[in-house]
Motif scaffolding. Structure first.
Motif, PDB file in Angstrom:
ATOM      1  N   LYS A 114       0.558  -0.968   0.203  1.00 50.13           N
ATOM      2  CA  LYS A 114      -0.025   0.179  -0.131  1.00 50.13           C
ATOM      3  C   LYS A 114       0.940   1.120   0.029  1.00 50.13           C
ATOM      4  O   LYS A 114       2.096   1.415   0.773  1.00 50.13           O
ATOM      5  N   LEU A 115       0.601   2.302  -1.113  1.00 48.74           N
ATOM      6  CA  LEU A 115       1.647   3.585  -1.348  1.00 48.74           C
ATOM      7  C   LEU A 115       0.932   4.044   0.015  1.00 48.74           C
ATOM      8  O   LEU A 115      -0.628   4.474   0.229  1.00 48.74           O
ATOM      9  N   SER A 116       1.886   5.776   0.544  1.00 47.44           N
ATOM     10  CA  SER A 116       0.959   6.063   0.947  1.00 47.44           C
ATOM     11  C   SER A 116       1.480   7.929   0.469  1.00 47.44           C
ATOM     12  O   SER A 116       2.463   7.870   0.651  1.00 47.44           O
ATOM     13  N   ILE A 117       0.719   8.064   0.144  1.00 52.60           N
ATOM     14  CA  ILE A 117       0.361   9.090  -1.381  1.00 52.60           C
ATOM     15  C   ILE A 117       0.588  10.676  -1.310  1.00 52.60           C
ATOM     16  O   ILE A 117      -0.107  10.887   0.094  1.00 52.60           O
ATOM     17  N   GLY A 118       1.546  11.138  -1.391  1.00 50.22           N
ATOM     18  CA  GLY A 118       1.595  12.721  -1.077  1.00 50.22           C
ATOM     19  C   GLY A 118       2.349  13.568  -2.114  1.00 50.22           C
ATOM     20  O   GLY A 118       2.362  13.163  -2.546  1.00 50.22           O
ATOM     21  N   LYS A 160       3.645  13.109  -7.818  1.00 51.68           N
ATOM     22  CA  LYS A 160       3.249  12.284  -6.391  1.00 51.68           C
ATOM     23  C   LYS A 160       3.151  10.941  -6.343  1.00 51.68           C
ATOM     24  O   LYS A 160       3.617  10.346  -7.187  1.00 51.68           O
ATOM     25  N   ASP A 185       4.837   8.099  -2.515  1.00 53.70           N
ATOM     26  CA  ASP A 185       5.040   7.622  -1.505  1.00 53.70           C
ATOM     27  C   ASP A 185       6.815   7.728  -1.203  1.00 53.70           C
ATOM     28  O   ASP A 185       7.291   7.256  -1.819  1.00 53.70           O
ATOM     29  N   ASN A 244       8.451   7.240   1.714  1.00 51.39           N
ATOM     30  CA  ASN A 244       9.653   6.820   1.807  1.00 51.39           C
ATOM     31  C   ASN A 244       9.636   5.469   0.713  1.00 51.39           C
ATOM     32  O   ASN A 244      10.589   5.288   0.702  1.00 51.39           O
ATOM     33  N   ARG A 245       8.977   4.959  -0.143  1.00 46.17           N
ATOM     34  CA  ARG A 245       8.645   3.695  -1.027  1.00 46.17           C
ATOM     35  C   ARG A 245      10.103   4.559  -2.202  1.00 46.17           C
ATOM     36  O   ARG A 245      10.873   4.177  -2.160  1.00 46.17           O
ATOM     37  N   HIS A 265       4.197   3.101  -9.631  1.00 42.57           N
ATOM     38  CA  HIS A 265       4.090   4.581  -9.139  1.00 42.57           C
ATOM     39  C   HIS A 265       3.665   5.321 -11.273  1.00 42.57           C
ATOM     40  O   HIS A 265       3.682   7.151 -11.019  1.00 42.57           O
TER      41      HIS A 265
END
Ligand code: ADP
Length: 256
Positions: A100-104, A141, A143, A145-146, A227
């Motif tokens: 799961k990506l935490s998108i920002g 756009k 994650d 960390n990833r 991504h």
């Protein structure tokens, strides 16, 4: 002879397909077996060292200097184990489509500066110069960390396979209004054409010539694909390697 006309061809075709599928199953089982054996080997090496040193220390009679050395090795090898287990877990999450990506909104210039700081000490040990070529802030756009994991892996490989007193250059280049290319270039040992073809091939990405699990690039590539980006790899044996990560830029709307 009881099978007439077109059926005969259809059955022949079916037999060819089944034969092909059977070969594929054998091939993928072989890859899995090789993979498990290389992973086990990688896990065993640090474990053997941890076990050896802890037994030695438990038996006592060592001066503080030797004790400190032993504890240092145990700590370093434990870090290596943790890293390996995290890699295996990431890989299995990606295989099962469960990462799961935490998108920002990520400023790539800042992210690359941080990446360089993270590996600075490692590069310093080989007197490798790390350079970042990036004019303006570039927003993607994704994650953070990833994406950091992607560039840490690429720069880490570049350091690992570079000669002492060399340079590694990270270049950020806008390709259009929609895409940005981040190039990691080293002038290290390079990769032969045959091995590069294997590294590129999706299955054989889990393939390491120089020890290691070979999971790093497979994970890197899949995170970039999550991504909506892509990776290109060019290398020449004895000259060096260039890995280009192409990512979609964040849209204007996303930035406001
Ligand atoms: P690992 O996780 O074991 O380091 P990777 O997937 O990151 O494996 O890399 C796979 C293989 O690709 C490495 O074992 C090495 O042979 C080759 N490789 C990757 N990056 C480079 C580089 N910058 N220069 C030379 N060889 C490289």
């Amino acid at each position: 002879t009881r099978i007439k006309g077109n059926y005969r061809y259809e059955i022949a075709e079916l037999a060819t397909t089944i034969n092909y599928m059977a070969q594929e199953i054998v091939r993928s089982n072989q890859i899995k077996d090789d993979f498990i054996s290389s992973i086990s080997h990688e896990l065993r090496t640090p474990l053997t060292s941890i076990k050896g040193w802890s037994e030695t220390l438990v038996s006592g009679g060592y001066d503080p200097e030797e004790t400190k050395l032993g504890m240092g090795i145990i700590s370093k090898e434990s870090d290596r184990l943790i890293g390996l287990v995290e890699e295996i877990l990431d890989f299995s999450k990606l295989q099962q489509n469960e990462m799961k990506l935490s998108i920002g909104i990520v400023d790539m210039k800042v992210l690359l500066q941080e990446t360089i700081l993270n590996v600075w000490a490692k590069a310093e040990k080989k007197r490798i110069h790390l350079l970042l070529e990036c004019d303006d802030a570039v927003f993607v756009k994704g994650d953070a960390n990833r994406l950091k994991q992607v560039f840490l892996n690429l720069v880490d490989n570049a350091i690992k396979f570079s000669h002492e007193d060399s340079s590694i250059v990270l270049t950020v280049q806008s390709l259009s209004n929609q895409e940005v290319a981040i190039i990691v270039r080293d002038s290290g040992i390079g990769i032969s054409e045959a091995h590069l073809a294997k590294v590129r091939d999706r299955f054989f990405q889990v393939d390491a010539l120089n020890g290691g699990t070979g999971l790093g690039l497979a994970i890197t590539q899949q995170i970039v694909e999550l991504h909506n980006g892509r990776i290109e790899m060019h290398s020449e044996l004895g000259k060096g390697t260039q890995v280009t990560v192409i990512l979609p830029l964040a849209t204007e709307q996303a930035l406001v």
